[in-house]
Scaffold this motif. Structure first.
Motif, PDB file in Angstrom:
ATOM      1  N   PHE A  21      -1.834  -0.577   2.445  1.00 57.43           N
ATOM      2  CA  PHE A  21      -2.165  -1.911   2.960  1.00 57.43           C
ATOM      3  C   PHE A  21      -1.800  -1.998   4.440  1.00 57.43           C
ATOM      4  CE2 PHE A  21      -1.751  -2.303  -1.536  1.00 57.43           C
ATOM      5  CZ  PHE A  21      -2.601  -3.324  -1.940  1.00 57.43           C
ATOM      6  N   GLU A  22      -2.750  -2.429   5.251  1.00 56.36           N
ATOM      7  CA  GLU A  22      -2.530  -2.520   6.688  1.00 56.36           C
ATOM      8  C   GLU A  22      -2.342  -3.973   7.132  1.00 56.36           C
ATOM      9  OE1 GLU A  22      -5.443  -0.491   9.020  1.00 56.36           O
ATOM     10  OE2 GLU A  22      -5.418   1.311   7.767  1.00 56.36           O
ATOM     11  N   TYR A  23      -1.439  -4.140   8.118  1.00 56.64           N
ATOM     12  CA  TYR A  23      -1.300  -5.425   8.805  1.00 56.64           C
ATOM     13  C   TYR A  23      -2.444  -5.554   9.811  1.00 56.64           C
ATOM     14  CZ  TYR A  23       3.611  -5.679   7.213  1.00 56.64           C
ATOM     15  OH  TYR A  23       4.762  -5.730   6.471  1.00 56.64           O
ATOM     16  N   ASP A  24      -2.807  -6.789  10.144  1.00 56.83           N
ATOM     17  CA  ASP A  24      -3.737  -6.961  11.259  1.00 56.83           C
ATOM     18  C   ASP A  24      -3.078  -7.674  12.428  1.00 56.83           C
ATOM     19  OD1 ASP A  24      -3.693  -9.569  10.165  1.00 56.83           O
ATOM     20  OD2 ASP A  24      -5.726  -9.962  10.872  1.00 56.83           O
ATOM     21  N   VAL A  25      -1.823  -8.129  12.271  1.00 64.12           N
ATOM     22  CA  VAL A  25      -1.124  -8.804  13.366  1.00 64.12           C
ATOM     23  C   VAL A  25      -0.335  -7.814  14.214  1.00 64.12           C
ATOM     24  CG1 VAL A  25      -0.979 -11.046  12.239  1.00 64.12           C
ATOM     25  CG2 VAL A  25       0.793  -9.348  11.791  1.00 64.12           C
ATOM     26  N   VAL A  26       0.012  -6.658  13.643  1.00 65.65           N
ATOM     27  CA  VAL A  26       0.692  -5.583  14.362  1.00 65.65           C
ATOM     28  C   VAL A  26       0.133  -4.258  13.858  1.00 65.65           C
ATOM     29  CG1 VAL A  26       2.851  -6.837  14.772  1.00 65.65           C
ATOM     30  CG2 VAL A  26       2.580  -5.518  12.663  1.00 65.65           C
ATOM     31  N   LYS A  27       0.412  -3.194  14.601  1.00 68.81           N
ATOM     32  CA  LYS A  27      -0.029  -1.876  14.167  1.00 68.81           C
ATOM     33  C   LYS A  27       0.997  -1.330  13.181  1.00 68.81           C
ATOM     34  CE  LYS A  27      -1.904   2.484  15.908  1.00 68.81           C
ATOM     35  NZ  LYS A  27      -2.190   3.305  17.113  1.00 68.81           N
ATOM     36  N   ALA A  28       0.785  -1.570  11.913  1.00 69.89           N
ATOM     37  CA  ALA A  28       1.721  -1.167  10.865  1.00 69.89           C
ATOM     38  C   ALA A  28       0.997  -1.175   9.527  1.00 69.89           C
ATOM     39  CB  ALA A  28       2.922  -2.116  10.823  1.00 69.89           C
ATOM     40  N   ALA A  29       1.576  -0.475   8.556  1.00 72.03           N
ATOM     41  CA  ALA A  29       0.982  -0.407   7.220  1.00 72.03           C
ATOM     42  C   ALA A  29       2.075  -0.189   6.190  1.00 72.03           C
ATOM     43  CB  ALA A  29      -0.053   0.709   7.140  1.00 72.03           C
ATOM     44  N   LEU A  30       1.797  -0.601   4.950  1.00 69.87           N
ATOM     45  CA  LEU A  30       2.681  -0.374   3.813  1.00 69.87           C
ATOM     46  C   LEU A  30       1.970   0.548   2.827  1.00 69.87           C
ATOM     47  CD1 LEU A  30       4.011  -4.002   3.119  1.00 69.87           C
ATOM     48  CD2 LEU A  30       5.124  -2.190   4.439  1.00 69.87           C
ATOM     49  N   GLU A  31       2.626   1.642   2.476  1.00 66.80           N
ATOM     50  CA  GLU A  31       2.089   2.575   1.489  1.00 66.80           C
ATOM     51  C   GLU A  31       3.011   2.563   0.273  1.00 66.80           C
ATOM     52  OE1 GLU A  31       0.601   7.222   1.111  1.00 66.80           O
ATOM     53  OE2 GLU A  31       1.720   6.555   2.882  1.00 66.80           O
ATOM     54  N   GLY A  72      14.142 -12.178   7.371  1.00 68.33           N
ATOM     55  CA  GLY A  72      14.161 -12.854   8.661  1.00 68.33           C
ATOM     56  C   GLY A  72      12.811 -13.117   9.267  1.00 68.33           C
ATOM     57  N   GLN A  73      11.737 -12.687   8.602  1.00 66.55           N
ATOM     58  CA  GLN A  73      10.395 -12.891   9.126  1.00 66.55           C
ATOM     59  C   GLN A  73       9.562 -13.710   8.146  1.00 66.55           C
ATOM     60  OE1 GLN A  73       8.546  -9.203  10.314  1.00 66.55           O
ATOM     61  NE2 GLN A  73      10.403  -8.417  11.280  1.00 66.55           N
ATOM     62  N   PRO A  74       8.507 -14.373   8.617  1.00 62.68           N
ATOM     63  CA  PRO A  74       7.636 -15.116   7.706  1.00 62.68           C
ATOM     64  C   PRO A  74       6.759 -14.163   6.903  1.00 62.68           C
ATOM     65  CG  PRO A  74       6.763 -15.187   9.925  1.00 62.68           C
ATOM     66  CD  PRO A  74       8.106 -14.519  10.026  1.00 62.68           C
ATOM     67  N   PRO A  75       6.230 -14.603   5.764  1.00 67.75           N
ATOM     68  CA  PRO A  75       5.303 -13.764   5.003  1.00 67.75           C
ATOM     69  C   PRO A  75       4.004 -13.551   5.766  1.00 67.75           C
ATOM     70  CG  PRO A  75       5.432 -15.970   4.057  1.00 67.75           C
ATOM     71  CD  PRO A  75       6.479 -15.897   5.110  1.00 67.75           C
ATOM     72  N   VAL A  76       3.465 -12.322   5.669  1.00 70.39           N
ATOM     73  CA  VAL A  76       2.239 -11.954   6.384  1.00 70.39           C
ATOM     74  C   VAL A  76       1.292 -11.282   5.395  1.00 70.39           C
ATOM     75  CG1 VAL A  76       1.265 -10.575   8.256  1.00 70.39           C
ATOM     76  CG2 VAL A  76       3.504 -11.647   8.544  1.00 70.39           C
ATOM     77  N   VAL A  77       0.016 -11.626   5.480  1.00 66.75           N
ATOM     78  CA  VAL A  77      -0.965 -11.009   4.601  1.00 66.75           C
ATOM     79  C   VAL A  77      -1.237  -9.577   5.058  1.00 66.75           C
ATOM     80  CG1 VAL A  77      -2.920 -11.919   5.920  1.00 66.75           C
ATOM     81  CG2 VAL A  77      -3.231 -11.306   3.517  1.00 66.75           C
ATOM     82  N   VAL A  78      -1.365  -8.662   4.086  1.00 70.41           N
ATOM     83  CA  VAL A  78      -1.719  -7.266   4.376  1.00 70.41           C
ATOM     84  C   VAL A  78      -2.981  -6.929   3.581  1.00 70.41           C
ATOM     85  CG1 VAL A  78       0.588  -6.469   4.990  1.00 70.41           C
ATOM     86  CG2 VAL A  78      -0.102  -6.466   2.587  1.00 70.41           C
ATOM     87  N   PHE A  79      -3.755  -5.936   4.086  1.00 63.98           N
ATOM     88  CA  PHE A  79      -5.092  -5.686   3.569  1.00 63.98           C
ATOM     89  C   PHE A  79      -5.217  -4.238   3.111  1.00 63.98           C
ATOM     90  CE2 PHE A  79      -5.147  -8.971   6.770  1.00 63.98           C
ATOM     91  CZ  PHE A  79      -5.843  -9.996   6.147  1.00 63.98           C
ATOM     92  N   GLN A  80      -5.740  -4.050   1.898  1.00 59.72           N
ATOM     93  CA  GLN A  80      -5.862  -2.711   1.329  1.00 59.72           C
ATOM     94  C   GLN A  80      -7.048  -1.976   1.944  1.00 59.72           C
ATOM     95  OE1 GLN A  80      -5.284  -0.697  -3.047  1.00 59.72           O
ATOM     96  NE2 GLN A  80      -6.427  -2.618  -2.961  1.00 59.72           N
ATOM     97  N   THR A  81      -6.730  -0.875   2.623  1.00 60.88           N
ATOM     98  CA  THR A  81      -7.776  -0.058   3.237  1.00 60.88           C
ATOM     99  C   THR A  81      -7.967   1.265   2.502  1.00 60.88           C
ATOM    100  OG1 THR A  81      -6.164   0.858   4.791  1.00 60.88           O
ATOM    101  CG2 THR A  81      -7.419  -1.070   5.519  1.00 60.88           C
ATOM    102  N   LYS A  82      -6.971   1.672   1.728  1.00 57.39           N
ATOM    103  CA  LYS A  82      -7.047   2.810   0.813  1.00 57.39           C
ATOM    104  C   LYS A  82      -6.237   2.420  -0.417  1.00 57.39           C
ATOM    105  CE  LYS A  82      -5.272   5.624   3.879  1.00 57.39           C
ATOM    106  NZ  LYS A  82      -4.760   6.850   4.549  1.00 57.39           N
TER     107      LYS A  82
END
Length: 539
Positions: free
Chosen positions: A504-514, A490-500
């Motif tokens: 991977f952290e989002y920069d549009v919201v305070k969230a991350a994928l591990e 239900g959401q558009p694709p968003v780029v996430v950035f590897q910090t460790k």
């Protein structure tokens, strides 16, 4: 429901300015329409009063003229709510500085008195400090198929009663669907009618926009372009109390007519209402623009631009009005896969900039430009050094390399755009992005520069796949070049950035994928870190 950033500011460096030509909107849309996995694009243009329309892609239902196809227009509805406020002020029913406490009176309690001091003008300009969405819509309304359907006036007033602000309004403009939905509901209550009926009486009726409605007739339903989310059939959205934020449906014919009314208010039955709506009321730094009563006011190639975009579950739209060129442009898409603004950008044929010698700067000198540059509360440029070059991202976009072309100016290598850095007392203090005829400024902040681990495409492919959460929602992870993209149902694709590594952290919201791996190093699942931990198993 979305908005769109831009604004032109100071003079461009003449020797490095980007030049362009323009082509018809339908011509610009044609190659993009071929990328749609389903659905179609409809374009509408009025140039000096001469109208043209086109439909491109997989159009359904068949046999409907381009200009008569019905689409949801989402947040463009906010412009109509702004017009209702302008009309109510002209009729002396309220003032722009009327507060929520005044309008609601004894019917409403406020846990925070500062919420009661929010004015109607602040609601219309997103400066009231209210959130994008209230917290009583459910845990993740953006993932719902019809997120606004059940949210009624009782829910809205309950949120107002408990809402708290960090300080007194006004705030820097920050997009609030709730604030504009609240404004629409207040104005409807004031009129004693529904928001839809009030829009018909005050705006669409006088302007002759018969196909711009919230509730479709049986005949209009037959002309509705069905919603798609990529290749999957979507769901039409419905509204109760939040109608003023995004409930309208319309056609290209009606939207072009509406744009022409904004071009020449004196030729309409409602000139004072339209002029009031179009008056700039507040700066809108996040969008590099100003804002009137619901309308975004920017500059394009030095001329004034009125614009607003929209997006619901399976639709994307944009309305652009350029008074200096007597030009109205409309793009309607029944698929959320491609932003309508991309079609507008494609109508500009940016010429290849004049060849300037690329200069090499020592790494120590490049460091002077690195940092976080803020446009507004939610939009920022991040500039960092990657080996011997600068890389830049704007919130929600991947990093892209830039090359030095002299006098603190850098050119992107992947798009026709340039960054002009500016100094105070010899220290880099701000930047201006020059792109698509716009100049977007940002001031250097004290925010800490993030550490980004840039990975190659081959390494990122190990994470690609579908991950199912316990709620049934799916995370779709894809790779686009050297960027990892995450898309929740239900959401558009968003780029996430590897910090460790693997984080991977989002920069549009305070969230991350591990990402989680088994003993053999194979990726088996992920953890969403956002308001707690939420696990998803790889399918």
């Amino acid at each position: 429901m979305t908005g769109n950033p831009f604004r032109a500011l100071a003079a461009i460096v003449a020797s490095a300015a980007l030049v362009h030509a323009e082509k018809p909107l339908a011509e610009a849309a044609a190659p993009l329409a071929k990328e749609l996995p389903a659905g179609c694009m409809v374009t509408g243009e009025s140039v000096g009063g001469k109208r043209s329309f086109a439909v491109l892609g997989k159009a359904e239902p068949e046999g409907v003229a381009a200009e008569k196809r019905v689409f949801e227009i989402g947040s463009i509805s906010k412009v109509f709510t702004g017009l209702l406020l302008a009309d109510a002020v002209l009729e002396k029913k309220v003032r722009l500085d009327s507060t929520l406490k005044e309008v609601l009176g004894k019917k409403q309690d406020f846990a925070d008195p500062r919420v009661g001091e929010i004015t109607l003008l602040q609601l219309a300009t997103h400066t009231g400090g209210l959130p994008r969405l209230p917290d009583n819509m459910g845990p993740n309304p953006d993932a719902e198929k019809d997120p606004y359907a059940k949210y009624d006036r009782k829910d809205m007033r309950a949120f107002l009663a408990k809402a708290k602000l960090a300080g007194p309004p006004p705030y820097p403009a920050s997009y609030s669907n709730f604030g504009m939905g609240l404004l629409g509901d207040l104005l409807a209550d004031l009129s004693g009618k529904t928001w839809e009926a009030t829009v018909k009486e005050k705006i669409t009726g006088p302007l002759g926009m018969r196909d711009t409605v919230e509730s479709l007739s049986a005949e209009q339903t037959k002309r509705l372009a069905p919603p798609y989310q990529g290749a999957i059939r979507g769901t039409s959205w419905t509204f109760q109390a939040m109608a003023g934020a995004g409930a309208l449906r319309s056609t290209a014919a009606d939207m072009v007519k509406f744009g022409e009314a904004l071009l020449e208010p004196e030729k309409t039955p409602k000139p004072a209402m339209i002029r009031s709506m179009l008056e700039a009321r507040a700066p809108y730094a996040d969008m590099g623009a100003e804002i009137g009563l619901g309308i975004i006011i920017g500059k394009l190639d030095g001329g004034k631009e009125y614009i607003h975009s929209g997006g619901t579950g399976g639709y994307r739209s944009v309305l652009q009005v350029l008074p200096g060129k007597k030009l109205v442009r409309v793009v309607l898409i029944n698929n959320d896969a491609i932003p309508a603004e991309n079609v507008m950008a494609a109508a500009r044929e940016d010429a290849k900039p004049a060849a300037l010698p690329e200069e090499k700067l020592p790494e120590a000198e490049l460091e002077a430009f690195t940092g976080v540059y803020e446009m507004g509360p939610t939009a920022r440029f991040t500039v960092l050094r990657r080996e011997a070059a600068l890389w830049v991202r704007l919130t929600g976009q991947p990093f892209a390399p830039v090359v030095f072309i002299g006098k603190d100016r850098f050119r992107y290598t992947v798009v026709p755009a340039e960054l002009q850095f500016q100094r105070e007392d010899g220290k880099v203090s701000s930047l201006v992005l020059h792109q698509n005829g716009r100049e977007i400024p940002a001031k250097r902040s004290e925010a800490e520069l993030p550490v980004i681990l840039f990975a190659k495409e081959a390494e990122l492919k190990a994470y690609a796949g579908e991950y199912e959460m316990t709620s049934g929602q799916i995370f779709t992870i894809t790779v686009n070049g050297d960027s990892l993209m995450a898309q929740l149902t239900g959401q558009p694709p968003v780029v996430v950035f590897q910090t460790k590594k693997g984080y991977f952290e989002y920069d549009v919201v305070k969230a991350a994928l591990e990402f989680e791996k088994d003993g053999d190093g194979k990726v088996t699942g992920l953890v969403l870190h956002q308001n707690g931990e939420h696990r998803a198993r790889r399918k």
